[in-house]
Design a protein around this motif. Structure first.
Motif, short mmCIF file in Angstrom:
data_model
loop_
_atom_site.label_atom_id
_atom_site.label_comp_id
_atom_site.label_asym_id
_atom_site.label_seq_id
_atom_site.Cartn_x
_atom_site.Cartn_y
_atom_site.Cartn_z
N ALA A 42 25.62 -34.43 8.76
CA ALA A 42 26.91 -35.14 8.60
C ALA A 42 28.00 -34.14 8.22
O ALA A 42 27.81 -33.29 7.36
CB ALA A 42 26.79 -36.23 7.55
N GLN A 43 29.14 -34.26 8.89
CA GLN A 43 30.21 -33.28 8.73
C GLN A 43 31.31 -33.76 7.79
O GLN A 43 32.11 -32.96 7.31
CB GLN A 43 30.80 -32.99 10.12
N LEU A 44 31.35 -35.07 7.58
CA LEU A 44 32.43 -35.63 6.77
C LEU A 44 31.91 -36.87 6.06
O LEU A 44 31.19 -37.67 6.66
CB LEU A 44 33.60 -36.03 7.69
N VAL A 45 32.28 -37.02 4.80
CA VAL A 45 32.02 -38.26 4.08
C VAL A 45 33.37 -38.89 3.78
O VAL A 45 34.22 -38.27 3.15
CB VAL A 45 31.25 -38.02 2.77
N VAL A 46 33.58 -40.09 4.30
CA VAL A 46 34.84 -40.81 4.07
C VAL A 46 34.59 -41.84 2.98
O VAL A 46 33.69 -42.67 3.10
CB VAL A 46 35.29 -41.56 5.34
N ARG A 47 35.39 -41.80 1.94
CA ARG A 47 35.29 -42.83 0.90
C ARG A 47 36.49 -43.75 1.04
O ARG A 47 37.60 -43.32 1.35
CB ARG A 47 35.24 -42.15 -0.47
N LYS A 48 36.22 -45.02 0.82
CA LYS A 48 37.24 -46.03 1.08
C LYS A 48 37.15 -47.14 0.05
O LYS A 48 36.10 -47.34 -0.56
CB LYS A 48 37.07 -46.60 2.50
N GLY A 49 38.25 -47.86 -0.12
CA GLY A 49 38.29 -48.93 -1.12
C GLY A 49 38.61 -48.39 -2.50
O GLY A 49 38.32 -49.03 -3.50
N PHE A 50 39.21 -47.18 -2.54
CA PHE A 50 39.49 -46.56 -3.84
C PHE A 50 40.87 -46.85 -4.38
O PHE A 50 41.24 -46.39 -5.45
CB PHE A 50 39.24 -45.04 -3.78
N HIS A 51 41.69 -47.59 -3.61
CA HIS A 51 42.95 -48.08 -4.18
C HIS A 51 42.65 -49.40 -4.87
O HIS A 51 42.17 -50.34 -4.24
CB HIS A 51 44.01 -48.26 -3.09
N LYS A 52 42.97 -49.47 -6.17
CA LYS A 52 42.52 -50.60 -6.99
C LYS A 52 43.00 -51.94 -6.46
O LYS A 52 42.32 -52.96 -6.59
CB LYS A 52 42.98 -50.39 -8.44
N GLU A 53 44.19 -51.97 -5.84
CA GLU A 53 44.77 -53.25 -5.42
C GLU A 53 44.58 -53.56 -3.93
O GLU A 53 45.13 -54.54 -3.44
CB GLU A 53 46.28 -53.27 -5.76
#
Ligand code: VGL
Ligand code: ZN
Length: 237
Positions: free
Chosen positions: A132-143
């Motif tokens: 895997a070349q990239l790990v994308v994290r999402k849902g980190f904006h609280k609102e």
């Protein structure tokens, strides 16, 4: 052996070889402009996690077998703040799996899940995608929630994944992971909106299926031109 029998054997074995070749030729061989997107294969979404998806862990060996067939692999993680707006616990009087209205529309409310840095948010330890070349994290904006790996639920904020893939010359994505009817489906539909060819490898996904959400998700995906395939359709070693 009689001449006739050996000739029959010869014909039968040639037919078998041709059939094998035809089957291999029918399979999809992902090339350098394709990427496997491994969506949210995290502890939170399997038994013992905070938002378990039925049979979620069963997709791990399927993904492990598929991954070596891809030159490009991207992994995503649902990565919420404590007290995230998608958690029922953040809304007085609300219970998990109810909905509420947020500034960007209707939001399903979930149990607290995939909190940043927790063991619950870690990738399954049996998932083997070392390339895997990239790990994308999402849902980190609280609102703002983000089912999609491409665009957050406000439909304005990008994760950057589309630009990354395009910058790398990738035009086709194959999606696997959890859950079919939420993060996989939203990612697949957004991939189409951004102009990618998109396949969902169905037996490498599992669904939450809340109030008919699985059938609805397949309809949306099909309408958007997402192709529904099985892992056996991909040529693996
Ligand atoms: C997901 C619900 C809430 C998913 C993430 O990964 O499908 N579903 N957060
Ligand atoms: Zn989530």
């Amino acid at each position: 052996m009689s001449v006739i029998l050996s000739r029959r054997l010869f014909l039968a074995s040639s037919a078998a070889i041709l059939a094998t070749r035809a089957a291999a030729a029918d399979k999809i061989k992902p090339g350098p402009t394709s990427a496997l997107l491994v969506i949210d294969v995290q502890n939170c979404f399997v038994d013992g996690g905070t938002l378990p998806v039925k049979g979620g862990a069963q997709i791990v060996p399927v993904i492990n077998k598929l991954a070596p067939a891809f030159e490009n692999v991207v992994v995503t993680q649902d990565w919420h703040t404590p007290g995230h707006t998608s958690f029922a616990s953040a809304h007085a009087g609300k219970k998990p799996f109810e909905t509420t209205q947020l500034s960007y529309g209707t939001q399903v409310l979930w149990p607290d899940h995939c909190v940043q840095g927790s063991e619950d948010a870690a990738l399954l330890k049996d998932l083997k995608v070392p390339t895997a070349q990239l790990v994308v994290r999402k849902g980190f904006h609280k609102e703002v929630d983000s089912y999609s790996a491409f665009e957050e639920a406000d439909r304005k904020t990008t994760t950057g994944l589309g630009a990354y893939l395009k910058a790398r010359g990738i035009d086709t994505v194959f999606l696997v992971g959890l859950a079919t009817d939420f993060c996989v489906a939203w990612s697949a539909v957004d991939a189409r909106k951004l102009g990618f060819t998109a396949y969902v490898i169905e037996d490498a996904t599992r669904a939450i299926d809340l109030n008919g959400s699985l059938a609805a998700a397949w309809k949306q995906m099909t309408d958007a031109g997402v192709k529904r395939i099985q892992s056996a359709d991909i040529q693996t070693a």
